[in-house]
Design an enzyme around this catalytic site. Structure first.
Site, PDB file in Angstrom:
ATOM      1  N   HIS A  70       1.012   4.965  -0.580  1.00 49.41           N
ATOM      2  CA  HIS A  70       2.040   4.046  -0.852  1.00 49.41           C
ATOM      3  C   HIS A  70       2.901   4.379  -1.913  1.00 49.41           C
ATOM      4  CE1 HIS A  70      -1.687   3.608  -3.730  1.00 49.41           C
ATOM      5  NE2 HIS A  70      -0.848   2.770  -4.490  1.00 49.41           N
ATOM      6  N   GLY A  71       4.137   3.775  -2.294  1.00 52.74           N
ATOM      7  CA  GLY A  71       4.901   4.394  -3.170  1.00 52.74           C
ATOM      8  C   GLY A  71       4.640   3.865  -4.715  1.00 52.74           C
TER       9      GLY A  71
END
Length: 149
Positions: A70-71
Site C-alpha cells: 500500500h502507498g
C-alpha cells in the site's frame, strides 16, 4: 470511467486475482499488484511509487506469508476508489528475510482499509487456511474467500 462505473466497481474484481505467479522480488511483486489496481481504475500511476516507497521505508510484510502493498500517506491523492489485488506466489518470495506467498495490493480512501484489514486478519490468522489459499488453482474460490470485502 464514468461515475456509474465507479459506483458499481467492487473492492476486488476477479481480473485482479492472479494465481500461480512466478517468483519475483518484492519490488516486482509490488509493481505487479499496483499495475492491476491501475489497470482497473482504482489508482493513478503515482500510487505505485508510493507503494514501493512504503516498503522501502517500512516493510509491508505482515506475517503468515502475507504482504499488503500500500502507498505512503502522501500518495493518497493518487487513489481513485478503494480496491485490492491478490497475487499468489506458490514458490514464495524472499521479502526482506521473510517468506511471502500472497501479495495484496491495497488502495483505500479514508478509513475503508480497516474493514479490509480485519477481513484479511481472519483469513490469514489460520496457517492451514493460508496454505489452502496458496495451493488453490480456482480463481472463483479465491474470489469467494475475499468476496465479503
Amino acid at each position: 470511467m464514468t461515475d456509474r462505473d465507479k459506483e458499481e466497481r467492487p473492492v476486488l474484481m476477479k481480473e485482479n486475482i492472479v494465481l500461480n505467479c512466478k517468483a519475483a522480488t518484492p519490488e516486482e511483486a509490488i509493481i505487479n499488484a499496483g499495475s492491476l489496481l491501475l489497470k482497473s481504475g482504482y489508482i493513478k500511476s503515482g500510487y505505485i511509487k508510493g507503494m514501493l516507497s512504503r516498503d522501502q521505508n517500512f516493510s509491508v510484510y505482515l506475517g503468515n506469508m502475507l504482504a499488503i502493498a500500500h502507498g505512503e500517506k502522501k500518495a493518497r491523492d493518487q487513489i481513485l476508489r478503494t480496491g485490492i489485488s491478490v497475487l499468489i506466489y506458490p514458490e514464495g518470495i524472499d521479502w526482506h528475510g521473510n517468506q511471502v506467498k500472497v501479495v495484496m495490493g491495497l488502495a483505500a480512501i479514508g478509513d475503508e482499509h480497516m474493514e479490509i484489514l480485519m477481513h484479511c486478519a481472519n483469513i490469514f490468522s489460520d496457517r492451514k487456511q493460508v496454505e489452502r489459499l496458496v495451493r488453490c488453482r480456482d480463481k472463483e474460490k479465491v474470489y469467494q474467500m475475499f468476496n465479503s470485502l
